[in-house]
Design a protein around this motif. Structure first.
Motif, PDB file in Angstrom:
ATOM      1  N   VAL A 254       0.863  -1.189   0.000  1.00  0.00           N
ATOM      2  CA  VAL A 254       0.000   0.000   0.000  1.00  0.00           C
ATOM      3  C   VAL A 254       0.891   1.227   0.000  1.00  0.00           C
ATOM      4  O   VAL A 254       1.886   1.299   0.715  1.00  0.00           O
ATOM      5  N   VAL A 255       0.517   2.209  -0.810  1.00  0.00           N
ATOM      6  CA  VAL A 255       1.271   3.467  -0.867  1.00  0.00           C
ATOM      7  C   VAL A 255       0.895   4.279   0.365  1.00  0.00           C
ATOM      8  O   VAL A 255      -0.284   4.543   0.621  1.00  0.00           O
ATOM      9  N   ILE A 256       1.911   4.682   1.154  1.00  0.00           N
ATOM     10  CA  ILE A 256       1.621   5.438   2.372  1.00  0.00           C
ATOM     11  C   ILE A 256       2.044   6.903   2.271  1.00  0.00           C
ATOM     12  O   ILE A 256       1.595   7.739   3.060  1.00  0.00           O
ATOM     13  N   GLU A 257       2.900   7.218   1.301  1.00  0.00           N
ATOM     14  CA  GLU A 257       3.316   8.608   1.149  1.00  0.00           C
ATOM     15  C   GLU A 257       3.677   8.874  -0.317  1.00  0.00           C
ATOM     16  O   GLU A 257       4.215   8.011  -1.007  1.00  0.00           O
ATOM     17  N   GLU A 258       3.363  10.103  -0.757  1.00  0.00           N
ATOM     18  CA  GLU A 258       3.675  10.489  -2.141  1.00  0.00           C
ATOM     19  C   GLU A 258       4.681  11.641  -2.104  1.00  0.00           C
ATOM     20  O   GLU A 258       4.427  12.683  -1.513  1.00  0.00           O
ATOM     21  N   PHE A 259       5.840  11.430  -2.736  1.00  0.00           N
ATOM     22  CA  PHE A 259       6.868  12.474  -2.772  1.00  0.00           C
ATOM     23  C   PHE A 259       6.693  13.406  -3.979  1.00  0.00           C
ATOM     24  O   PHE A 259       6.975  14.602  -3.893  1.00  0.00           O
ATOM     25  N   GLN A 260       6.240  12.845  -5.071  1.00  0.00           N
ATOM     26  CA  GLN A 260       5.995  13.650  -6.273  1.00  0.00           C
ATOM     27  C   GLN A 260       4.751  13.088  -6.969  1.00  0.00           C
ATOM     28  O   GLN A 260       4.649  11.887  -7.207  1.00  0.00           O
TER      29      GLN A 260
ATOM     30  N   HIS B 263       5.222   9.074 -13.622  1.00  0.00           N
ATOM     31  CA  HIS B 263       4.873   8.157 -12.533  1.00  0.00           C
ATOM     32  C   HIS B 263       4.897   8.902 -11.199  1.00  0.00           C
ATOM     33  O   HIS B 263       5.691   9.822 -11.011  1.00  0.00           O
ATOM     34  N   SER B 264       4.034   8.469 -10.290  1.00  0.00           N
ATOM     35  CA  SER B 264       4.066   8.999  -8.924  1.00  0.00           C
ATOM     36  C   SER B 264       5.277   8.427  -8.198  1.00  0.00           C
ATOM     37  O   SER B 264       5.527   7.215  -8.267  1.00  0.00           O
ATOM     38  N   VAL B 265       6.015   9.285  -7.507  1.00  0.00           N
ATOM     39  CA  VAL B 265       7.149   8.820  -6.710  1.00  0.00           C
ATOM     40  C   VAL B 265       6.625   8.626  -5.294  1.00  0.00           C
ATOM     41  O   VAL B 265       6.135   9.568  -4.664  1.00  0.00           O
ATOM     42  N   VAL B 266       6.697   7.370  -4.794  1.00  0.00           N
ATOM     43  CA  VAL B 266       5.976   7.019  -3.548  1.00  0.00           C
ATOM     44  C   VAL B 266       6.823   6.194  -2.594  1.00  0.00           C
ATOM     45  O   VAL B 266       7.854   5.634  -2.959  1.00  0.00           O
TER      46      VAL B 266
END
Length: 195
Positions: free
Chosen positions: A170-176, A188-191
């Protein structure tokens, strides 16, 4: 009487010769007529053969025309698809050029979030709203990341943590923030991913 007999015999001979001539003429006529019939039949056969040949050629030409028309139709469809793909790729390149500006505006909004009644904050918010509206009209959408399952097609995981509070992958944080455009990934999302 002898004269009568002789004339009768002569008449009989003439009649016989005439009958023979008629028979010969009939045979010759029949042969001549047969030759004409044979020649006509040969000509009819030749014409039938030529007609069959021309019909076969016509069918071949029709098949070639149909194949050429189908190939041209496929060419047009393929060209349209390639043109759309090139157009989408060019649009994605343009959107990619603007994404750092979007990132910087989002950072600026986070930095001035605590400040109330700041005209600079209102200006940045208006510019950000206008930019997001433009991207939305172009079909650009943000990728949902936080609290969603990790998808390598959409997300780029740069960190991994073990945390029992979250489920597997599960993705818990998104950096970009990542974006898609018309179903194609722009960035792409950086996570950070748990478990």
């Amino acid at each position: 009487m002898k004269k009568d007999k002789n004339s009768k015999a002569a008449n009989d001979e003439v009649n016989m010769v005439e009958e023979n001539d008629t028979a010969v003429n009939t045979e010759v006529g029949a042969e001549g007529n047969g030759e004409e019939t044979n020649a006509a039949n040969k000509e009819i056969e030749e014409l039938k053969n030529k007609l069959e040949e021309k019909t076969r050629q016509c069918e071949e030409y029709m098949n070639m025309v149909q194949r050429t028309a189908a190939e041209f139709d496929n060419y047009k469809k393929r060209t349209i698809k390639e043109k759309e793909a090139l157009s989408l790729d060019a649009a994605i390149d343009t959107v990619n050029a603007f994404l750092p500006v979007v990132d910087n505006l989002e950072r600026a909004l986070k930095a001035v979030q605590e400040v109330d009644d700041n005209p600079m904050k209102e200006g940045v918010e208006l510019v950000m709203k206008q930019l997001k509206d433009c991207l939305e009209k172009m079909g650009v959408e943000p990728i949902a990341a936080v609290n969603n399952p990790f998808d390598p097609e959409l997300h780029n995981a740069v960190m991994h943590v073990d945390d029992d509070a979250f489920g597997d992958s599960v993705v818990i944080e998104e950096f970009q923030k990542g974006y898609t455009m018309k179903g194609k990934v722009v960035r792409h999302s950086v996570v950070k991913v748990a478990n």
